[in-house]
Motif scaffolding. Sequence first.
Motif, mmCIF file in Angstrom:
data_model
loop_
_atom_site.group_PDB
_atom_site.id
_atom_site.type_symbol
_atom_site.label_atom_id
_atom_site.label_comp_id
_atom_site.label_asym_id
_atom_site.label_seq_id
_atom_site.Cartn_x
_atom_site.Cartn_y
_atom_site.Cartn_z
ATOM 1 N N THR A 31 34.771 54.709 6.373
ATOM 2 C CA THR A 31 33.607 55.608 6.328
ATOM 3 C C THR A 31 33.368 56.179 4.940
ATOM 4 O OG1 THR A 31 34.990 57.504 6.967
ATOM 5 C CG2 THR A 31 33.946 56.240 8.746
ATOM 6 N N GLY B 77 33.900 61.906 1.209
ATOM 7 C CA GLY B 77 33.005 63.017 1.492
ATOM 8 C C GLY B 77 33.593 63.941 2.526
ATOM 9 N N ALA B 78 32.746 64.845 3.014
ATOM 10 C CA ALA B 78 33.181 65.805 4.015
ATOM 11 C C ALA B 78 33.533 65.087 5.315
ATOM 12 C CB ALA B 78 32.093 66.837 4.260
ATOM 13 N N GLY C 217 32.927 65.889 8.370
ATOM 14 C CA GLY C 217 31.809 65.781 9.300
ATOM 15 C C GLY C 217 30.897 64.609 8.976
ATOM 16 N N ASP C 218 30.637 64.393 7.687
ATOM 17 C CA ASP C 218 29.791 63.259 7.287
ATOM 18 C C ASP C 218 30.473 61.935 7.608
ATOM 19 O OD1 ASP C 218 27.902 65.027 6.341
ATOM 20 O OD2 ASP C 218 28.677 64.987 4.282
ATOM 21 N N ARG C 219 31.782 61.885 7.381
ATOM 22 C CA ARG C 219 32.511 60.645 7.644
ATOM 23 C C ARG C 219 32.530 60.328 9.132
ATOM 24 N NH1 ARG C 219 38.200 60.747 4.808
ATOM 25 N NH2 ARG C 219 38.130 58.557 5.458
ATOM 26 N N GLY D 262 30.230 61.178 11.195
ATOM 27 C CA GLY D 262 28.885 60.715 11.508
ATOM 28 C C GLY D 262 28.667 59.252 11.150
ATOM 29 N N ARG D 263 29.365 58.777 10.109
ATOM 30 C CA ARG D 263 29.203 57.378 9.704
ATOM 31 C C ARG D 263 29.909 56.405 10.649
ATOM 32 N NH1 ARG D 263 31.279 59.112 4.304
ATOM 33 N NH2 ARG D 263 29.581 60.285 3.340
#
Length: 657
Positions: free
Chosen positions: A472, A475-476, A478-480, A482-483
């Motif tokens: 993923t 980054g943060a 949460g972003d990972r 989401g990916r």
Amino acid sequence: MIVELGHFALILAAVTALVQAIVPLVGAQMRWPGWMAVAEPAAGLQFLFASFSFAALTYAFVTSDFSVSLVTGNSHTLKPMLYKISGVWGNHEGSMLLWVLILTLFGACLAWFGGNLPPSIRSRALAIQGAVAVAFFAFILFTSNPFERMDAVPFDGRDLNPLLQDVGLALHPPFLYLGYVGLSMAFSFAIAALIEGRVDAAWGRWVRPWTLAAWVFLTIGIALGSWWAYYELGWGGFWFWDPVENASFMPWLLAAALLHSAIVVEKRESLKSWTILLAIMAFSFSLIGTFIVRSGVITSVHAFANDPERGVFILGILVFFTGGALTLFAARAGQMEAKGVFGVVSRESALVLNNILLAVACFVVFIGTIWPLVSEMFFERKLSVGAPFFNMAFTPFMVLLGLVLPVGAMLPWKRAKLGKVVKPLAPAFVLAVALGGLAWTIQGGRSLLGPVGLFLGAWLLMGAVIDLMSRTGRGALGDRIGRLSRLPRADWGKAVAHAGFGVTIFGIAGLMAWEQEDIRVAQLGQPYMVGAYEITLEGVRETEGPNYLTTMADIRVRKDGKDVTMLHPEKRVYPVAAMPTTEAAIDYRILRDVYLAIGDAQADGAYTVRTYIKPLTNWIWFGSFLMSLGGLLSLTDRRYRVAAGARKAPAGGVPAE
């Protein structure tokens, strides 16, 4: 009349298979497009005829047509409809008809959905499928005709083997055959590639979906058979290293190796010779399994022990296709030069190690299965190779496989730095070791089996999660996360399958290490303790089922003074088959099963009762489900549907370098 039409359709299917085996092969060799084009309609027509033949036999069972010898021997008017239908394949002749039906189905699927393949490869692969079908149609028609009529029609049938009158075993053979026969597609692609002289990345992409589908079906079929053995046979075990169980397990191991090896061919154009050899051997072991089950050389509760003449016919099929394929492989081996080079530390090397462990494990199972037969034939000694040998010889390879799998899954292609890969996995390894140590402490140091199983299970599960997260990016958190939803399904499939393997290992190890067993003569109304559970035989009654008589017990299970459940194990007698069966009663829970089986009555009115407390048994089935789900997720990846057409070749093919 319908029975005769079914027999005639079977003959037409055999003739169509013969045409499919010859005409497209000649067309591909002579570069005649018209002759090559015969393969597709022939495959569809062959499947149509085989389907009608199978439907005709099913109709005979459903309507209880006892003029058909097979129906008389395997059905009865009082049998529930589900078991009338499953009785179609609950015998040698009907199961072989199901075998060829599935074989023609795979050939038809290649004809229908293989439009993105080069015509020469497709026609040659379909011709090989047709040749295999010819052999098995001949076997059925000349030695195992399922439509044979009886001279004197009886009033009723002799019923199906009571052990086979079960939902689990009704579903087990179709899934198992989908896996067995599905490996014929990898075999056909391998022979087509050898004839054409083309083994490249595109070939790796073509063979992977078929191998993956076969592996998924085999996983489901083996799991269903194991589950059936667990609750139906009343022995309290999920796997007994029975020769018939081994017959399905060996192709599963080789299919798993082939699946991983084909990835290397696709990504790096390496391991070509090895992958072709695996494709040949995986299907050959399916044929070996068919021989073991149907030749009468071994006895098993779920074998079709038939006369040796049929076994010789199957042995001839095995020798012809395996011997012919290996001869062709030897002749073409020099043309399969590997292109990709890779370092000792790389994903390619990890997959090679994976293949070695799986192949050697398969060889160990094969030796243990076949050695009693070899000993009796050549040394005139009767030997029995049981669970202790298999557990001792097979387990180390699975432990090693579990250890290297998370690391190998994260290694880059071509060359890698081991320290860079191991670093993100280090916390998972430490936590897995801690969990294993905790299990060792809690159990009081009795056995390493449970702690090692917990360590491996946690290591594989957490390794799969870390592998997914590593894809993923940065980054943060949460972003990972989401990916994750945007990752290819093949990545998800790999992670889920590896996690399922870990769950299964933990379930097996926990069950074998921490199971509690009690066998006693139980008096009515007198409780006894098994582990933390209080067991009380409260009553025994006689009752009837649709086609059986049963002695049913009422057994109360309590823990810490509170009722847990009331279980009703049975001892059934099927009057028509004159055969008793034991029906265990099981209280299924996430962390354990309470397993009860009732035995014979004693002179003083007591009964023999077997009680087992089985921890983590359901984790075995759940792990198998996860492995199958992982395979299905990978199979739905868009790249499997479009990548095979990414590289096309002229009709004549391109020689491998």
